[in-house]
Design an enzyme around this catalytic site. Sequence first.
Site, short mmCIF file in Angstrom:
data_model
loop_
_atom_site.label_atom_id
_atom_site.label_comp_id
_atom_site.label_asym_id
_atom_site.label_seq_id
_atom_site.Cartn_x
_atom_site.Cartn_y
_atom_site.Cartn_z
N ASP A 34 0.89 -1.16 0.00
CA ASP A 34 0.00 0.00 0.00
C ASP A 34 0.92 1.21 0.00
O ASP A 34 1.44 1.60 1.04
CB ASP A 34 -0.90 0.00 1.24
CG ASP A 34 -1.77 1.24 1.33
OD1 ASP A 34 -2.07 1.85 0.27
OD2 ASP A 34 -2.15 1.62 2.45
N GLU A 43 -1.49 -1.58 -4.44
CA GLU A 43 -2.73 -0.81 -4.50
C GLU A 43 -2.52 0.42 -5.38
O GLU A 43 -1.55 1.15 -5.22
CB GLU A 43 -3.16 -0.38 -3.10
CG GLU A 43 -4.49 0.35 -3.08
CD GLU A 43 -5.00 0.64 -1.69
OE1 GLU A 43 -5.45 1.78 -1.48
OE2 GLU A 43 -4.95 -0.25 -0.83
N ASP A 55 -2.30 0.79 7.70
CA ASP A 55 -1.65 0.81 6.39
C ASP A 55 -1.02 -0.54 6.09
O ASP A 55 -1.01 -0.99 4.95
CB ASP A 55 -0.60 1.92 6.34
CG ASP A 55 -1.23 3.29 6.51
OD1 ASP A 55 -1.67 3.87 5.50
OD2 ASP A 55 -1.31 3.76 7.66
#
Length: 184
Positions: free
Chosen positions: A11, A71, A144
């Site tokens: 991410d 992502e 996260d």
Amino acid sequence: MANERIILGIDPGTTIMGFGLIRVINKKMEFIQLNELQLNKMDDHYMKLKRIFERTIELIDTYHPDEIAIEAPFFGKNVQSMLKLGRAQGVAMAAGLSRDIPITEYEPKKIKMAITGNGNASKEQVAKMLQQLLGLKTLPKNLDSTDGLAAAVCHFFNTGKVVGSTNYSGWDAFVKQNETRVKK
């Protein structure tokens, strides 16, 4: 002999980069690690990008992932934030591509849908579902890292499906699929 592979999920972010790793043996997932790279104490944006690249290379050299799931930045209203996120993603992708690791990009809604069945799920809902799926004892304070892990799990669930994701097997594949973005 078991069919084994390791998936690194990322991410990307310029404040916190979350990541998670899973091992897939035959068709079963095993949790390896989740963590985050804290960048909020660094002032220089370019040094943050350098650190993202270095940490991604460290993860690759330590865990030898067979694939990377990342992502994609979501389209928000703040253009500067979007640009910074895109740079962070690009640097993480460059690290993987420099080691010839195939990369698949997933939209945030697709990751949430794969994990929870709801493309509008909250970070907390995604984290709780991952905790259940992978038998995690505790969840981290910042989510996260679970977002990075979610990208890896989403990739596992979508193996063999190509709809809605972009694959790059190396620099040549990236350039070929993005010819309009390459200056000649």
